[in-house]
Write a protein that holds these residues in place. Structure first.
Motif, PDB file in Angstrom:
ATOM      1  N   CYS A   1     -21.930  28.005   9.481  1.00 51.10           N
ATOM      2  CA  CYS A   1     -22.785  26.767   9.460  1.00 51.10           C
ATOM      3  C   CYS A   1     -23.718  26.307  10.712  1.00 51.10           C
ATOM      4  CB  CYS A   1     -21.609  25.695   9.309  1.00 51.10           C
ATOM      5  SG  CYS A   1     -20.792  25.198  10.764  1.00 51.10           S
ATOM      6  N   GLY A   2     -23.347  27.008  11.730  1.00 57.69           N
ATOM      7  CA  GLY A   2     -24.524  26.996  12.752  1.00 57.69           C
ATOM      8  C   GLY A   2     -24.737  25.381  13.076  1.00 57.69           C
TER       9      GLY A   2
ATOM     10  N   TYR B   1     -29.404  37.209  12.300  1.00 64.21           N
ATOM     11  CA  TYR B   1     -30.107  38.510  12.522  1.00 64.21           C
ATOM     12  C   TYR B   1     -30.601  38.717  14.055  1.00 64.21           C
ATOM     13  CZ  TYR B   1     -34.139  35.211  12.428  1.00 64.21           C
ATOM     14  OH  TYR B   1     -34.856  34.327  12.782  1.00 64.21           O
ATOM     15  N   VAL B   2     -30.208  37.787  15.039  1.00 64.87           N
ATOM     16  CA  VAL B   2     -30.671  37.664  16.079  1.00 64.87           C
ATOM     17  C   VAL B   2     -29.618  38.631  17.021  1.00 64.87           C
ATOM     18  CG1 VAL B   2     -31.769  35.512  16.232  1.00 64.87           C
ATOM     19  CG2 VAL B   2     -29.469  35.767  16.665  1.00 64.87           C
ATOM     20  N   PRO B   3     -30.144  39.419  18.143  1.00 61.03           N
ATOM     21  CA  PRO B   3     -29.191  40.016  18.801  1.00 61.03           C
ATOM     22  C   PRO B   3     -27.863  39.445  19.280  1.00 61.03           C
ATOM     23  CG  PRO B   3     -31.511  40.369  19.733  1.00 61.03           C
ATOM     24  CD  PRO B   3     -31.331  39.087  18.572  1.00 61.03           C
ATOM     25  N   THR B   4     -26.871  39.883  19.358  1.00 58.02           N
ATOM     26  CA  THR B   4     -25.539  39.417  19.632  1.00 58.02           C
ATOM     27  C   THR B   4     -24.949  40.322  20.776  1.00 58.02           C
ATOM     28  OG1 THR B   4     -25.302  38.635  17.480  1.00 58.02           O
ATOM     29  CG2 THR B   4     -23.313  38.550  18.875  1.00 58.02           C
ATOM     30  N   LEU B   5     -24.291  39.455  21.585  1.00 62.38           N
ATOM     31  CA  LEU B   5     -23.858  40.130  22.593  1.00 62.38           C
ATOM     32  C   LEU B   5     -22.494  40.847  22.180  1.00 62.38           C
ATOM     33  CD1 LEU B   5     -23.896  37.257  25.568  1.00 62.38           C
ATOM     34  CD2 LEU B   5     -25.338  39.428  25.334  1.00 62.38           C
ATOM     35  N   ALA B   6     -21.967  41.919  22.825  1.00 64.47           N
ATOM     36  CA  ALA B   6     -20.799  42.803  22.351  1.00 64.47           C
ATOM     37  C   ALA B   6     -19.680  42.005  22.272  1.00 64.47           C
ATOM     38  CB  ALA B   6     -20.691  43.978  23.242  1.00 64.47           C
ATOM     39  N   GLN B   7     -19.516  41.105  23.459  1.00 65.47           N
ATOM     40  CA  GLN B   7     -18.154  40.286  23.502  1.00 65.47           C
ATOM     41  C   GLN B   7     -18.158  39.186  22.334  1.00 65.47           C
ATOM     42  OE1 GLN B   7     -20.512  40.399  26.129  1.00 65.47           O
ATOM     43  NE2 GLN B   7     -20.597  38.409  27.097  1.00 65.47           N
ATOM     44  N   GLU B   8     -19.493  38.849  21.670  1.00 61.01           N
ATOM     45  CA  GLU B   8     -19.487  37.907  20.904  1.00 61.01           C
ATOM     46  C   GLU B   8     -19.077  38.418  19.257  1.00 61.01           C
ATOM     47  OE1 GLU B   8     -22.673  34.970  20.385  1.00 61.01           O
ATOM     48  OE2 GLU B   8     -23.014  35.025  22.532  1.00 61.01           O
ATOM     49  N   VAL B   9     -19.359  39.800  19.242  1.00 61.18           N
ATOM     50  CA  VAL B   9     -19.045  40.380  17.875  1.00 61.18           C
ATOM     51  C   VAL B   9     -17.350  40.645  17.846  1.00 61.18           C
ATOM     52  CG1 VAL B   9     -19.231  42.660  16.664  1.00 61.18           C
ATOM     53  CG2 VAL B   9     -21.273  41.507  17.860  1.00 61.18           C
TER      54      VAL B   9
ATOM     55  N   ALA C   1     -17.758  23.991   5.615  1.00 61.18           N
ATOM     56  CA  ALA C   1     -18.276  25.096   6.071  1.00 61.18           C
ATOM     57  C   ALA C   1     -17.458  25.497   7.027  1.00 61.18           C
ATOM     58  CB  ALA C   1     -19.269  24.254   7.268  1.00 61.18           C
ATOM     59  N   THR C   2     -17.739  27.018   7.196  1.00 59.04           N
ATOM     60  CA  THR C   2     -16.801  27.584   8.212  1.00 59.04           C
ATOM     61  C   THR C   2     -17.697  28.281   9.203  1.00 59.04           C
ATOM     62  OG1 THR C   2     -16.702  29.806   7.018  1.00 59.04           O
ATOM     63  CG2 THR C   2     -14.904  28.274   6.394  1.00 59.04           C
ATOM     64  N   ASP C   3     -16.959  28.472  10.559  1.00 58.55           N
ATOM     65  CA  ASP C   3     -17.793  29.176  11.479  1.00 58.55           C
ATOM     66  C   ASP C   3     -16.792  29.573  12.699  1.00 58.55           C
ATOM     67  OD1 ASP C   3     -19.683  29.976  13.550  1.00 58.55           O
ATOM     68  OD2 ASP C   3     -21.122  28.906  12.336  1.00 58.55           O
ATOM     69  N   PHE C   4     -16.917  30.673  13.264  1.00 59.47           N
ATOM     70  CA  PHE C   4     -16.187  31.298  14.058  1.00 59.47           C
ATOM     71  C   PHE C   4     -16.285  30.223  15.445  1.00 59.47           C
ATOM     72  CE2 PHE C   4     -14.432  34.191  17.357  1.00 59.47           C
ATOM     73  CZ  PHE C   4     -13.142  34.202  17.007  1.00 59.47           C
ATOM     74  N   ASN C   5     -17.753  29.988  15.870  1.00 65.10           N
ATOM     75  CA  ASN C   5     -18.198  29.297  16.979  1.00 65.10           C
ATOM     76  C   ASN C   5     -17.846  27.626  16.872  1.00 65.10           C
ATOM     77  OD1 ASN C   5     -19.809  27.851  18.911  1.00 65.10           O
ATOM     78  ND2 ASN C   5     -21.523  29.274  18.339  1.00 65.10           N
ATOM     79  N   GLY C   6     -16.830  27.484  17.682  1.00 68.48           N
ATOM     80  CA  GLY C   6     -16.343  25.940  17.807  1.00 68.48           C
ATOM     81  C   GLY C   6     -17.536  25.080  18.055  1.00 68.48           C
ATOM     82  N   LYS C   7     -18.534  25.536  18.774  1.00 74.82           N
ATOM     83  CA  LYS C   7     -19.561  24.495  19.191  1.00 74.82           C
ATOM     84  C   LYS C   7     -20.620  24.528  18.127  1.00 74.82           C
ATOM     85  CE  LYS C   7     -22.357  22.590  22.196  1.00 74.82           C
ATOM     86  NZ  LYS C   7     -21.940  21.172  22.651  1.00 74.82           N
ATOM     87  N   ALA C   8     -20.595  25.241  17.113  1.00 72.87           N
ATOM     88  CA  ALA C   8     -21.266  25.215  15.767  1.00 72.87           C
ATOM     89  C   ALA C   8     -20.616  24.171  15.021  1.00 72.87           C
ATOM     90  CB  ALA C   8     -21.558  26.438  15.133  1.00 72.87           C
ATOM     91  N   LEU C   9     -19.303  24.256  14.872  1.00 73.29           N
ATOM     92  CA  LEU C   9     -18.729  23.371  14.185  1.00 73.29           C
ATOM     93  C   LEU C   9     -18.817  21.973  14.880  1.00 73.29           C
ATOM     94  CD1 LEU C   9     -15.304  24.982  13.529  1.00 73.29           C
ATOM     95  CD2 LEU C   9     -17.334  24.792  11.797  1.00 73.29           C
ATOM     96  N   SER C  10     -18.846  21.734  16.143  1.00 73.23           N
ATOM     97  CA  SER C  10     -19.035  20.478  16.769  1.00 73.23           C
ATOM     98  C   SER C  10     -20.540  19.937  16.300  1.00 73.23           C
ATOM     99  CB  SER C  10     -19.035  20.810  18.211  1.00 73.23           C
ATOM    100  OG  SER C  10     -19.227  19.215  19.060  1.00 73.23           O
TER     101      SER C  10
ATOM    102  N   VAL D   1     -13.972  24.263   9.084  1.00 72.13           N
ATOM    103  CA  VAL D   1     -12.991  25.168   9.183  1.00 72.13           C
ATOM    104  C   VAL D   1     -13.326  26.245  10.401  1.00 72.13           C
ATOM    105  CG1 VAL D   1     -11.017  26.791   8.253  1.00 72.13           C
ATOM    106  CG2 VAL D   1     -11.852  24.829   7.009  1.00 72.13           C
ATOM    107  N   ARG D   2     -12.521  26.326  11.385  1.00 75.12           N
ATOM    108  CA  ARG D   2     -12.855  27.415  12.559  1.00 75.12           C
ATOM    109  C   ARG D   2     -12.187  28.666  12.051  1.00 75.12           C
ATOM    110  NH1 ARG D   2     -12.878  27.464  19.098  1.00 75.12           N
ATOM    111  NH2 ARG D   2     -13.796  29.491  19.380  1.00 75.12           N
ATOM    112  N   THR D   3     -12.950  29.714  11.455  1.00 77.81           N
ATOM    113  CA  THR D   3     -12.445  31.035  11.133  1.00 77.81           C
ATOM    114  C   THR D   3     -13.495  32.048  11.100  1.00 77.81           C
ATOM    115  OG1 THR D   3     -11.174  31.824   9.338  1.00 77.81           O
ATOM    116  CG2 THR D   3     -12.784  30.324   8.694  1.00 77.81           C
ATOM    117  N   ASP D   4     -12.863  33.216  10.981  1.00 76.22           N
ATOM    118  CA  ASP D   4     -14.135  34.293  10.755  1.00 76.22           C
ATOM    119  C   ASP D   4     -14.015  34.398   9.216  1.00 76.22           C
ATOM    120  OD1 ASP D   4     -11.526  35.287  10.419  1.00 76.22           O
ATOM    121  OD2 ASP D   4     -11.881  37.156  11.019  1.00 76.22           O
ATOM    122  N   LEU D   5     -15.600  34.282   8.999  1.00 80.06           N
ATOM    123  CA  LEU D   5     -15.657  34.276   7.381  1.00 80.06           C
ATOM    124  C   LEU D   5     -14.817  33.035   6.715  1.00 80.06           C
ATOM    125  CD1 LEU D   5     -16.648  37.871   6.894  1.00 80.06           C
ATOM    126  CD2 LEU D   5     -18.337  35.934   7.400  1.00 80.06           C
TER     127      LEU D   5
END
Length: 124
Positions: free
Chosen positions: A52-53, A116-124, A64-73, A91-95
């Protein structure tokens, strides 16, 4: 369908860690607007946005779902600022893993605008 408001004084800190609504966000919203008569015709009961970003797209929908808690906020804040607080379940979840069994064969409208933006390895 109106574009949500993102007042700078309310959202300035959010967009440091959440994807700010951009051209692709508005292209997605335009596509939904174009398909709105069909969407209204099928009368979806369960609408899910994966990732949901900022909350710009899901604000007028339902879940909406998102793994990023800040996006949910930020999405919760977007709903509040735009008068739909409490209408969006987050819902905070992966997919959709956390809600997969409950929603199996039940999602009427699924929205996904993958990053589509570059993502840091630790975020993946």
């Amino acid at each position: 369908m109106e574009s949500p408001l993102f007042p700078t004084q309310v959202f300035s800190d959010d967009f440091e860690s959440v994807y700010e609504p951009s051209e692709d966000t508005f292209v997605m919203m335009d596509a939904i607007q174009q398909d709105l008569p069909l969407i209204q015709q099928i009368k979806p009961l369960v609408c899910v946005e994966v990732g949901c970003g900022s909350g710009a797209v899901i604000t007028s929908l339902a879940k909406a779902t998102d793994f990023n808690g800040k996006a949910l906020s930020t999405t919760r804040k977007c709903g509040s600022v735009n008068g739909v607080e409490g209408c969006v379940q987050l819902v905070r979840t992966d997919l959709t893993q956390a809600i997969e069994s409950r929603l199996s064969h039940s999602i009427d409208l699924l929205l996904f605008n993958p990053p589509y933006v570059p993502t840091l390895a630790q975020e993946v």
